[in-house]
Write a protein that holds these residues in place. Sequence first.
Motif, PDB file in Angstrom:
ATOM      1  N   ARG A 219       0.817  -1.203   0.000  1.00  0.00           N
ATOM      2  CA  ARG A 219       0.000   0.000   0.000  1.00  0.00           C
ATOM      3  C   ARG A 219       0.859   1.265   0.000  1.00  0.00           C
ATOM      4  O   ARG A 219       0.529   2.255  -0.649  1.00  0.00           O
ATOM      5  CB  ARG A 219      -0.931  -0.027   1.223  1.00  0.00           C
ATOM      6  N   ASP A 220       1.996   1.246   0.742  1.00  0.00           N
ATOM      7  CA  ASP A 220       2.835   2.449   0.796  1.00  0.00           C
ATOM      8  C   ASP A 220       3.461   2.754  -0.561  1.00  0.00           C
ATOM      9  O   ASP A 220       3.673   3.921  -0.911  1.00  0.00           O
ATOM     10  CB  ASP A 220       3.915   2.303   1.864  1.00  0.00           C
TER      11      ASP A 220
ATOM     12  N   SER B 239       1.982   2.147  -3.517  1.00  0.00           N
ATOM     13  CA  SER B 239       0.919   2.774  -4.297  1.00  0.00           C
ATOM     14  C   SER B 239       0.724   4.230  -3.891  1.00  0.00           C
ATOM     15  O   SER B 239       0.529   5.108  -4.743  1.00  0.00           O
ATOM     16  CB  SER B 239      -0.394   2.005  -4.103  1.00  0.00           C
ATOM     17  N   GLN B 240       0.796   4.505  -2.601  1.00  0.00           N
ATOM     18  CA  GLN B 240       0.638   5.886  -2.138  1.00  0.00           C
ATOM     19  C   GLN B 240       1.802   6.760  -2.587  1.00  0.00           C
ATOM     20  O   GLN B 240       1.616   7.939  -2.904  1.00  0.00           O
ATOM     21  CB  GLN B 240       0.508   5.902  -0.612  1.00  0.00           C
TER      22      GLN B 240
ATOM     23  N   TRP C 179       1.159   7.636  -6.150  1.00  0.00           N
ATOM     24  CA  TRP C 179       0.097   8.646  -6.245  1.00  0.00           C
ATOM     25  C   TRP C 179       0.622  10.019  -5.857  1.00  0.00           C
ATOM     26  O   TRP C 179       0.239  11.039  -6.448  1.00  0.00           O
ATOM     27  CB  TRP C 179      -1.069   8.240  -5.345  1.00  0.00           C
ATOM     28  N   ALA C 180       1.531  10.074  -4.866  1.00  0.00           N
ATOM     29  CA  ALA C 180       2.061  11.362  -4.397  1.00  0.00           C
ATOM     30  C   ALA C 180       2.961  12.027  -5.428  1.00  0.00           C
ATOM     31  O   ALA C 180       3.279  13.218  -5.295  1.00  0.00           O
ATOM     32  CB  ALA C 180       2.830  11.158  -3.085  1.00  0.00           C
TER      33      ALA C 180
ATOM     34  N   ARG D 267      -0.779   8.295 -11.606  1.00  0.00           N
ATOM     35  CA  ARG D 267      -2.029   8.244 -10.847  1.00  0.00           C
ATOM     36  C   ARG D 267      -3.056   7.341 -11.519  1.00  0.00           C
ATOM     37  O   ARG D 267      -3.855   6.698 -10.838  1.00  0.00           O
ATOM     38  CB  ARG D 267      -2.592   9.660 -10.683  1.00  0.00           C
TER      39      ARG D 267
ATOM     40  N   GLU E 294      -5.317   3.028  -6.465  1.00  0.00           N
ATOM     41  CA  GLU E 294      -5.504   2.624  -5.070  1.00  0.00           C
ATOM     42  C   GLU E 294      -4.636   3.416  -4.107  1.00  0.00           C
ATOM     43  O   GLU E 294      -4.808   3.324  -2.892  1.00  0.00           O
ATOM     44  CB  GLU E 294      -5.222   1.125  -4.916  1.00  0.00           C
ATOM     45  N   GLY E 295      -3.687   4.216  -4.619  1.00  0.00           N
ATOM     46  CA  GLY E 295      -2.848   5.037  -3.750  1.00  0.00           C
ATOM     47  C   GLY E 295      -3.492   6.328  -3.307  1.00  0.00           C
ATOM     48  O   GLY E 295      -2.921   7.069  -2.485  1.00  0.00           O
ATOM     49  N   ASP E 296      -4.679   6.617  -3.796  1.00  0.00           N
ATOM     50  CA  ASP E 296      -5.392   7.840  -3.412  1.00  0.00           C
ATOM     51  C   ASP E 296      -5.733   7.775  -1.924  1.00  0.00           C
ATOM     52  O   ASP E 296      -6.411   6.842  -1.479  1.00  0.00           O
ATOM     53  CB  ASP E 296      -6.663   7.969  -4.247  1.00  0.00           C
ATOM     54  N   PRO E 297      -5.277   8.758  -1.113  1.00  0.00           N
ATOM     55  CA  PRO E 297      -5.575   8.713   0.336  1.00  0.00           C
ATOM     56  C   PRO E 297      -7.070   8.699   0.636  1.00  0.00           C
ATOM     57  O   PRO E 297      -7.487   8.185   1.674  1.00  0.00           O
ATOM     58  CB  PRO E 297      -4.909   9.998   0.864  1.00  0.00           C
TER      59      PRO E 297
ATOM     60  N   VAL F  63      -8.429   4.954   0.757  1.00  0.00           N
ATOM     61  CA  VAL F  63      -7.662   3.995   1.540  1.00  0.00           C
ATOM     62  C   VAL F  63      -8.585   2.889   2.038  1.00  0.00           C
ATOM     63  O   VAL F  63      -9.671   3.149   2.563  1.00  0.00           O
ATOM     64  CB  VAL F  63      -6.974   4.699   2.728  1.00  0.00           C
TER      65      VAL F  63
END
Length: 294
Positions: free
Chosen positions: A88-89, A91-92, A95-96, A103, A108-111, A114
């Motif tokens: 998950r980290d 993917s985030q 996204w960042a 993106r 799935e990286g969109d906060p 979650v």
Amino acid sequence: VVQSKCGILAMLDEECLRPGVVNEDTFLIKLNQLFATHKHYESKETQNARHIMDASLPPQCFRIHHYAGKVTYNVTGFIEKNNDLLFRDLSQAMWAAQHTLLRSLFPEGDPQRVSLKLPPTAGFQFKASVATLMKNLYSKNPNYIRCIKPNETKTAMLFTPELVLAQIRYLGLMENVRVRRAGYAFRQLYGLFLERYKMLSPRTWPRWAGSDREGAKVLLAELAFPPEELAFGHTKIFIRSPHTLFDLERRRQERVAQLATLIQKTFRGWRCRTQYQLMRKSQIIISAWFRGHM
């Protein structure tokens, strides 16, 4: 294969989530227990139970009898490949990066989205992809283009009969040919058929005032095809032999060339007459002015 609860992919997902010692052997044992009597499944254990000797099926494999033929699957690496989980980290972090492409690849990286659920397995993603594809296909009227690979070396003018025969068998083309030979090779709605071939008869060209079915009958009667080659349904015309269809296409191409020549001839005649009339009108005006100043 893709049944929601008792399919092979569902069993693979269940085996990946089961606590304890999990490996390909336990997965294959579960498949043998679940599909021991299934007519489209076989493995070394099921063959031994049926007293079948087959050296082509290794112990770590199972075989599925698909529509077009038999396919052998080796379970080595199934568990590891199915657990191809994306942390998950990661993917985030993608996204960042605030890049549009990244993106779109890692939504799935969109906060704001979650989720504490486990990431989907490769098998679940495959089933979801197949379900989406089938839903899309059922909503359309697809036309399939089947490509045959003539050889493995990508060499021109090289034809490998064994390779081509295997592709034809697994694409299901043999069954399609048998069905077509047993019936009519071509079928089409009367309206579409008349719109494409009405130029072949002076009675249907350029406009036909009657029904599409009657127009197709008149057209084919003038082309003098054998009666056994044709059948007229409620909404469609049926043609038995591909040679009849090829003959129709040949005549249409010849007629299209004739009509194109007619259009060109008419346009060139109009253009020449228009230029001549303009030149004559100009000549009359010039002659009148010239006589007026003599």
